[in-house]
Design a protein around this motif. Structure first.
Motif, PDB file in Angstrom:
ATOM      1  N   GLU A  31      54.257  39.821  54.645  1.00 34.68           N
ATOM      2  CA  GLU A  31      53.429  41.022  55.137  1.00 34.68           C
ATOM      3  C   GLU A  31      52.317  40.770  54.183  1.00 34.68           C
ATOM      4  O   GLU A  31      52.446  40.074  52.994  1.00 34.68           O
ATOM      5  N   ILE A  32      50.983  41.387  54.538  1.00 34.01           N
ATOM      6  CA  ILE A  32      49.730  41.108  53.904  1.00 34.01           C
ATOM      7  C   ILE A  32      49.311  42.551  53.088  1.00 34.01           C
ATOM      8  O   ILE A  32      49.574  43.553  53.984  1.00 34.01           O
ATOM      9  N   HIS A  33      49.328  42.371  51.736  1.00 34.05           N
ATOM     10  CA  HIS A  33      48.842  43.853  51.063  1.00 34.05           C
ATOM     11  C   HIS A  33      47.570  43.500  50.478  1.00 34.05           C
ATOM     12  O   HIS A  33      47.068  42.527  50.188  1.00 34.05           O
ATOM     13  N   VAL A  45      45.242  44.246  47.665  1.00 34.68           N
ATOM     14  CA  VAL A  45      45.390  44.257  46.176  1.00 34.68           C
ATOM     15  C   VAL A  45      44.126  44.831  45.326  1.00 34.68           C
ATOM     16  O   VAL A  45      44.383  45.123  44.011  1.00 34.68           O
ATOM     17  N   LYS A  46      43.208  44.657  45.896  1.00 37.25           N
ATOM     18  CA  LYS A  46      41.824  45.126  45.329  1.00 37.25           C
ATOM     19  C   LYS A  46      40.791  45.574  46.528  1.00 37.25           C
ATOM     20  O   LYS A  46      40.909  44.856  47.536  1.00 37.25           O
ATOM     21  N   ARG A  47      40.180  46.598  46.042  1.00 38.80           N
ATOM     22  CA  ARG A  47      39.241  47.108  47.077  1.00 38.80           C
ATOM     23  C   ARG A  47      38.173  46.221  47.124  1.00 38.80           C
ATOM     24  O   ARG A  47      37.398  46.088  46.008  1.00 38.80           O
ATOM     25  N   PRO A  48      37.584  45.621  48.429  1.00 33.53           N
ATOM     26  CA  PRO A  48      36.224  44.768  48.328  1.00 33.53           C
ATOM     27  C   PRO A  48      35.067  45.775  48.193  1.00 33.53           C
ATOM     28  O   PRO A  48      34.990  47.032  48.483  1.00 33.53           O
ATOM     29  N   GLY A  49      33.778  45.097  47.364  1.00 37.58           N
ATOM     30  CA  GLY A  49      32.878  45.500  47.297  1.00 37.58           C
ATOM     31  C   GLY A  49      31.882  44.574  48.158  1.00 37.58           C
ATOM     32  O   GLY A  49      31.745  43.321  48.047  1.00 37.58           O
ATOM     33  N   GLY A  50      31.486  45.157  49.294  1.00 41.45           N
ATOM     34  CA  GLY A  50      30.755  44.280  50.138  1.00 41.45           C
ATOM     35  C   GLY A  50      31.878  43.486  51.294  1.00 41.45           C
ATOM     36  O   GLY A  50      32.997  43.984  51.472  1.00 41.45           O
ATOM     37  N   MET A  51      31.515  42.360  51.459  1.00 42.71           N
ATOM     38  CA  MET A  51      32.475  41.493  52.368  1.00 42.71           C
ATOM     39  C   MET A  51      33.797  41.093  51.550  1.00 42.71           C
ATOM     40  O   MET A  51      33.639  40.565  50.305  1.00 42.71           O
ATOM     41  N   LYS A  79      37.154  39.472  50.204  1.00 46.10           N
ATOM     42  CA  LYS A  79      37.135  38.194  49.832  1.00 46.10           C
ATOM     43  C   LYS A  79      38.801  37.877  49.844  1.00 46.10           C
ATOM     44  O   LYS A  79      39.679  38.647  49.860  1.00 46.10           O
ATOM     45  N   LEU A  80      39.114  36.655  50.120  1.00 44.71           N
ATOM     46  CA  LEU A  80      40.696  36.328  50.115  1.00 44.71           C
ATOM     47  C   LEU A  80      41.300  36.782  48.891  1.00 44.71           C
ATOM     48  O   LEU A  80      42.465  37.109  49.165  1.00 44.71           O
ATOM     49  N   SER A  81      40.728  36.855  47.688  1.00 48.17           N
ATOM     50  CA  SER A  81      41.348  37.289  46.603  1.00 48.17           C
ATOM     51  C   SER A  81      41.951  38.821  46.653  1.00 48.17           C
ATOM     52  O   SER A  81      42.370  39.255  45.814  1.00 48.17           O
ATOM     53  N   ASP A  82      41.103  39.455  47.420  1.00 43.98           N
ATOM     54  CA  ASP A  82      41.230  41.103  47.708  1.00 43.98           C
ATOM     55  C   ASP A  82      43.207  41.065  48.388  1.00 43.98           C
ATOM     56  O   ASP A  82      43.286  42.301  48.545  1.00 43.98           O
ATOM     57  N   PHE A  83      43.390  39.952  48.710  1.00 48.39           N
ATOM     58  CA  PHE A  83      44.687  40.351  49.690  1.00 48.39           C
ATOM     59  C   PHE A  83      45.832  39.436  49.058  1.00 48.39           C
ATOM     60  O   PHE A  83      45.569  38.472  48.283  1.00 48.39           O
ATOM     61  N   GLU A  84      47.103  39.991  49.035  1.00 46.39           N
ATOM     62  CA  GLU A  84      48.136  39.034  48.807  1.00 46.39           C
ATOM     63  C   GLU A  84      49.337  38.967  49.828  1.00 46.39           C
ATOM     64  O   GLU A  84      49.189  40.119  50.650  1.00 46.39           O
ATOM     65  N   ILE A  85      50.115  37.854  49.980  1.00 50.60           N
ATOM     66  CA  ILE A  85      51.127  37.621  50.883  1.00 50.60           C
ATOM     67  C   ILE A  85      52.493  38.079  50.127  1.00 50.60           C
ATOM     68  O   ILE A  85      52.606  37.628  48.892  1.00 50.60           O
ATOM     69  N   ASN A 102      47.142  33.758  57.293  1.00 53.91           N
ATOM     70  CA  ASN A 102      45.826  33.568  57.622  1.00 53.91           C
ATOM     71  C   ASN A 102      45.142  34.911  58.149  1.00 53.91           C
ATOM     72  O   ASN A 102      44.173  34.908  58.772  1.00 53.91           O
ATOM     73  N   ALA A 103      45.790  36.024  58.136  1.00 54.70           N
ATOM     74  CA  ALA A 103      45.215  37.381  58.660  1.00 54.70           C
ATOM     75  C   ALA A 103      44.030  37.658  57.999  1.00 54.70           C
ATOM     76  O   ALA A 103      43.085  38.042  58.522  1.00 54.70           O
ATOM     77  N   PRO A 104      44.033  37.795  56.340  1.00 53.12           N
ATOM     78  CA  PRO A 104      42.901  37.954  55.732  1.00 53.12           C
ATOM     79  C   PRO A 104      41.546  37.015  56.319  1.00 53.12           C
ATOM     80  O   PRO A 104      40.731  37.325  56.134  1.00 53.12           O
ATOM     81  N   ARG A 105      41.950  35.769  56.150  1.00 55.51           N
ATOM     82  CA  ARG A 105      40.992  34.770  56.668  1.00 55.51           C
ATOM     83  C   ARG A 105      40.350  35.473  57.991  1.00 55.51           C
ATOM     84  O   ARG A 105      38.916  35.036  58.247  1.00 55.51           O
TER      85      ARG A 105
END
Ligand SMILES: NC(=O)c1ccc[n+]([C@@H]2O[C@H](COP(=O)([O-])OP(=O)(O)OC[C@H]3O[C@@H](n4cnc5c(N)ncnc54)[C@H](OP(=O)(O)O)[C@@H]3O)[C@@H](O)[C@H]2O)c1
Length: 324
Positions: free
Chosen positions: A5-7, A9-15, A17-23, A302-305
């Motif tokens: 599942e996709i978590h 992990v960090k609230r985005p500022g603007g668009m 980023k892939l690093s805002d999510f973890e599997i 690839n869900a965050p992408r």
């Protein structure tokens, strides 16, 4: 059984980023009475997920979102193995839930399963109800739809045409312009090539009776300038603001002079239209009168992408993640 599942992990500022999510891989619990085990088949990727990343979605837990899946095991009398269900347990490969928290889909074997994620799902219904119930659209009227080549927009423009209206659509990509023209729209605007204000003025010589707003900001401001007296603005979404950018609308006084009715709405606002929608939309779909496109990403990883691509306008029609 294990599921990924996709978590957030960090609230985005603007668009985002892939690093805002973890599997993450988790072990699913054993079923208790009343529960089902569902394997997701398609995840719906929706713009409304973005505002929830700023507020609403908890960090370090599985992200929510619409998904279509098949029941693998059931300890609930209302559902059996093999049933197709739609629920809000997206961004995960499989899940255990109370059977009352999903909706069983009566699948028409003549239709592809994916249509229950858009044409015959929330996108189709929100387009239909938004135009008919909120926009009070009548045959012969002038209708403008923004994000016209997206999931909701592409259905809204076709419904408006089928109901006998003159239809103007906007999008940000020339390939999407070509597709929209092939659907028979009366005018199509690429808002990235020309300011929406100027393009809309030229494309609406008879003004606008109904604006189906998916964008807000500059599109809403441009539409307000063109609204006919007693026009209706049905506000379905405001994607131009979702990445934390608030774009001011500077001409709200047009609402007074034009006696314009502006109203936001969500899918649950017009349940009385559901039987009529199901009948009419199924007929149009079977008769080939409604066309659709789908954009796929494969695999839960690839869900965050897919979400970032949606916000960048890389989808035509419905954005879906296909799970094996
Ligand atoms: N009220 C409800 O219950 C409800 C339910 C579903 C959806 N919605 C809303 O309906 C709208 C469309 O949703 P959807 O699922 O059909 O998504 P979609 O239109 O399939 O995809 C989003 C599209 O928005 C466009 N876009 C992105 N940023 C933009 C910007 N700054 N200005 C103008 N266009 C932009 C892109 O298309 P281009 O290439 O054309 O720019 C992108 O492909 C969203 O606002 C969503 O929140 C509301």
């Amino acid at each position: 059984m294990k599921s990924r599942e996709i978590h957030l992990v960090k609230r985005p500022g603007g668009m985002p980023k892939l690093s805002d999510f973890e599997i993450k891989e988790i072990a699913l619990p054993e079923l208790v009475d009343g529960q089902i085990l569902v394997k997701n088949v398609y995840l719906s990727i929706d713009p409304a997920t973005r505002p929830r990343l700023t507020r609403g979605q908890e960090l370090n837990t599985a992200m929510g979102g619409f998904a279509l899946g098949r029941v693998l095991k059931s300890r609930a009398p209302s559902l059996k193995e093999g049933d197709v269900v739609r629920g809000i347990f997206g961004y995960r490969e499989a899940y255990v839930a109370d059977a009352r928290h999903v909706a069983k889909i009566d699948v028409d074997p003549k239709l592809p399963l994916t249509v229950y994620m858009h044409v015959m799902g929330g996108a189709g219904f929100v387009a239909y109800g938004g135009l008919i119930e909120i926009g009070k659209m009548k045959s012969g009227e002038q209708v403008f739809v923004s994000t016209a080549a997206g999931s909701v927009g592409s259905l809204a423009v076709q419904i408006a045409r089928l109901k006998g209206c003159t239809v103007i659509g906007s999008t940000g990509n020339d390939d999407k312009v070509v597709w929209l023209k092939s659907l028979g729209l009366d005018a199509v605007i690429n808002y990235k090539k020309e300011p929406i204000r100027d393009a809309l003025e030229r494309a609406t010589p008879k003004g606008i009776d109904v604006y189906f707003d998916n964008v807000g900001g500059d599109h809403l401001e441009a539409a307000l300038r063109r609204m006919n007296t007693l026009g209706r603005i049905a506000v379905c979404g405001m994607i131009s603001t979702y990445n934390d950018q608030q774009v001011g609308v500077r001409n709200l006084s047009a609402i007074i002079y034009g006696r314009v009715n502006i109203r936001g709405f969500v899918t649950t606002d017009f349940p009385q239209l559901l039987p009529q929608f199901n009948e009419e939309m199924t007929g149009w779909l079977r008769d080939g009168k409604i066309k659709y496109q789908e954009t796929f990403f494969d695999g839960i990883e690839n869900a965050p992408r897919a979400l970032i691509a949606l916000l960048n306008g890389e989808n035509t029609g419905k954005m879906l993640v296909r799970l094996a």
